[in-house]
Design an enzyme around this catalytic site. Structure first.
Site, PDB file in Angstrom:
ATOM      1  CE1 TYR A   1      -4.146   1.825   0.362  1.00  0.00           C
ATOM      2  CE2 TYR A   1      -3.039   3.007   2.135  1.00  0.00           C
ATOM      3  CZ  TYR A   1      -4.107   2.880   1.264  1.00  0.00           C
ATOM      4  OH  TYR A   1      -5.129   3.810   1.281  1.00  0.00           O
TER       5      TYR A   1
ATOM      6  CB  ILE B   1     -11.554   8.086   6.010  1.00  0.00           C
ATOM      7  CG1 ILE B   1     -10.431   9.069   5.608  1.00  0.00           C
ATOM      8  CG2 ILE B   1     -12.931   8.703   5.786  1.00  0.00           C
ATOM      9  CD1 ILE B   1     -10.350  10.335   6.420  1.00  0.00           C
TER      10      ILE B   1
ATOM     11  CB  THR C   1     -14.848   4.322   4.448  1.00  0.00           C
ATOM     12  OG1 THR C   1     -13.486   3.858   4.431  1.00  0.00           O
ATOM     13  CG2 THR C   1     -14.875   5.820   4.226  1.00  0.00           C
TER      14      THR C   1
HETATM   15  N1  LIG Z   1     -10.550   4.870   4.490  1.00  0.00           N
HETATM   16  C1  LIG Z   1      -9.341   5.296   4.762  1.00  0.00           C
HETATM   17  O1  LIG Z   1      -8.913   5.275   5.922  1.00  0.00           O
HETATM   18  C2  LIG Z   1      -8.437   5.835   3.674  1.00  0.00           C
HETATM   19  C3  LIG Z   1      -7.281   6.510   4.084  1.00  0.00           C
HETATM   20  C4  LIG Z   1      -6.425   7.006   3.106  1.00  0.00           C
HETATM   21  C5  LIG Z   1      -6.716   6.834   1.765  1.00  0.00           C
HETATM   22  N2  LIG Z   1      -7.841   6.170   1.405  1.00  0.00           N
HETATM   23  C6  LIG Z   1      -8.076   5.988  -0.043  1.00  0.00           C
HETATM   24  O2  LIG Z   1      -9.317   6.564  -0.404  1.00  0.00           O
HETATM   25  C7  LIG Z   1      -9.913   5.836  -1.491  1.00  0.00           C
HETATM   26  C8  LIG Z   1     -11.321   5.448  -1.128  1.00  0.00           C
HETATM   27  O3  LIG Z   1     -11.284   4.666   0.056  1.00  0.00           O
HETATM   28  P1  LIG Z   1     -12.586   4.285   0.928  1.00  0.00           P
HETATM   29  O4  LIG Z   1     -12.186   4.402   2.345  1.00  0.00           O
HETATM   30  O5  LIG Z   1     -13.786   4.996   0.440  1.00  0.00           O
HETATM   31  O6  LIG Z   1     -12.655   2.722   0.570  1.00  0.00           O
HETATM   32  P2  LIG Z   1     -13.882   1.732   0.262  1.00  0.00           P
HETATM   33  O7  LIG Z   1     -13.309   0.372   0.291  1.00  0.00           O
HETATM   34  O8  LIG Z   1     -15.040   2.049   1.143  1.00  0.00           O
HETATM   35  O9  LIG Z   1     -14.264   2.149  -1.232  1.00  0.00           O
HETATM   36  C9  LIG Z   1     -13.392   1.895  -2.314  1.00  0.00           C
HETATM   37  C10 LIG Z   1     -14.222   1.673  -3.548  1.00  0.00           C
HETATM   38  O10 LIG Z   1     -13.323   1.337  -4.633  1.00  0.00           O
HETATM   39  C11 LIG Z   1     -13.916   0.285  -5.378  1.00  0.00           C
HETATM   40  N3  LIG Z   1     -12.937  -0.508  -6.136  1.00  0.00           N
HETATM   41  C12 LIG Z   1     -12.027  -1.389  -5.647  1.00  0.00           C
HETATM   42  N4  LIG Z   1     -11.366  -1.984  -6.652  1.00  0.00           N
HETATM   43  C13 LIG Z   1     -11.858  -1.456  -7.811  1.00  0.00           C
HETATM   44  C14 LIG Z   1     -11.583  -1.650  -9.192  1.00  0.00           C
HETATM   45  N5  LIG Z   1     -10.653  -2.548  -9.596  1.00  0.00           N
HETATM   46  N6  LIG Z   1     -12.253  -0.925 -10.097  1.00  0.00           N
HETATM   47  C15 LIG Z   1     -13.195  -0.029  -9.711  1.00  0.00           C
HETATM   48  N7  LIG Z   1     -13.519   0.194  -8.416  1.00  0.00           N
HETATM   49  C16 LIG Z   1     -12.858  -0.515  -7.485  1.00  0.00           C
HETATM   50  C17 LIG Z   1     -14.609  -0.561  -4.318  1.00  0.00           C
HETATM   51  O11 LIG Z   1     -15.559  -1.437  -4.886  1.00  0.00           O
HETATM   52  C18 LIG Z   1     -15.194   0.488  -3.399  1.00  0.00           C
HETATM   53  O12 LIG Z   1     -16.495   0.877  -3.785  1.00  0.00           O
HETATM   54  C19 LIG Z   1      -8.970   4.658  -1.760  1.00  0.00           C
HETATM   55  O13 LIG Z   1      -8.103   4.967  -2.825  1.00  0.00           O
HETATM   56  C20 LIG Z   1      -8.192   4.542  -0.457  1.00  0.00           C
HETATM   57  O14 LIG Z   1      -6.941   3.922  -0.636  1.00  0.00           O
HETATM   58  C21 LIG Z   1      -8.713   5.681   2.325  1.00  0.00           C
END
Ligand SMILES: NC(=O)c1ccc[n+]([C@@H]2O[C@H](COP(=O)([O-])OP(=O)(O)OC[C@H]3O[C@@H](n4cnc5c(N)ncnc54)[C@H](O)[C@@H]3O)[C@@H](O)[C@H]2O)c1
Length: 267
Positions: A161, A196, A198
């Protein structure tokens, strides 16, 4: 006051839930038409229906971000359905918590295919479409890439990651410079969230709790303690930054890393 994004069209990947869904709702609330894409079709359709019921112009499309042909089709649908493309939110991403010794090279590559190649393909396929109308907006077109605090600092048990989010951080800066040099009037910025709340955030905490080192409540308290502001982030915290970067308010920002982490990396 008028809506900040009236007349714009946005494409949001991973928009079925979490940060992507909240961002799609916030972009729509500011007047943008939004095409959300994801591989979770039921959730994607439900999210689109919810945003539509509040008056948003929105559609959902199945789209795996690893697939270049699917990218071209998604960009084409945004143009056909809404008349163009102005904003791309490269949000789709996956996370895994595992020691390196237990991580296969296939698992490493799978994460890079979604988190890194997906972002590259998105920029590559959307820039020609965004460039067609970018001159008409004071702040030009806008591409926003979701990185992470893990793209700024190391995280144990998350080396793949780290690799992916570090790559997103620097791909963003390279793309920002390239777009500026080519005179495209497209700004490219990254967002670096803390933890976050989620499904992804919850999975991090579940995985930590499943190691048996601490119970679920203690894990959550430990995660909160990483953030000096004393709470986890919510998807809306990131959606606010997305709207800002998408709008003309950020007209002089490109290649920037916008940290939205409750102070986590200020220490
Ligand atoms: N939640 C956190 O703590 C956090 C922190 C830092 C960064 N992020 C980043 O923020 C972004 C969103 O995260 P989130 O917390 O909403 O996660 P989440 O898992 O709730 O949502 C991610 C979405 O991406 C979709 N996805 C996964 N693989 C895919 C693919 N091959 N093609 C199309 N869609 C695909 C999933 O189906 C899901 O709907 C991500 O890039 C994550 O790395 C999240």
């Amino acid at each position: 006051m008028g809506k900040k994004l009236q007349g714009r069209v946005a494409l949001v990947t991973g928009g079925a839930r979490g940060i992507g869904a909240a961002s799609a709702a916030a972009l729509a609330a500011e007047g943008a038409a939004v095409l959300i894409t994801d591989v979770l079709d039921e959730d994607g359709e439900r999210t689109a229906a919810e945003i539509s019921s509040k008056g948003g112009r929105i559609g959902y499309r199945h789209h795996d971000v690893r697939d270049e042909a699917a990218w071209l089709a998604a960009v084409g649908e945004a143009e056909k359905r809404f008349g163009g493309l102005d904003i791309l939110l490269n949000n789709a991403g996956i996370f895994a918590l595992k020691p390196m010794s237990e991580t296969t090279i296939e698992e490493f590559r799978h994460m890079q295919a979604i988190n890194v190649e997906g972002v590259f393909l998105g920029m590559k396929c959307a820039i020609p479409a965004i460039g067609k109308r970018a001159q008409q907006w004071p702040g030009g077109g806008s591409i926003i890439n979701l990185s992470s605090v893990a793209g700024l600092t190391g995280a144990s048990f998350a080396v793949p990651y780290n690799a992916s989010k570090g790559a997103v951080r620097l791909m963003t800066k390279g793309a920002a410079l390239e777009c500026a040099q080519l005179g495209y009037k497209i700004r490219v910025n990254s967002i670096h969230p803390g933890i976050i709340d989620t499904m992804m955030g919850q999975k991090v905490m579940d995985d930590l709790a499943s190691t048996g080192a601490a119970g679920a409540n203690e894990v959550r308290a430990n995660m909160i303690a990483l953030h000096p502001l004393g709470r986890l982030g919510v998807a809306g915290d990131i959606a606010n930054a997305v709207v800002f970067l998408a709008s003309d308010d950020a007209a002089f920002m490109t290649g920037s890393e916008v940290v939205v982490d409750g102070g986590m990396t200020a220490r």
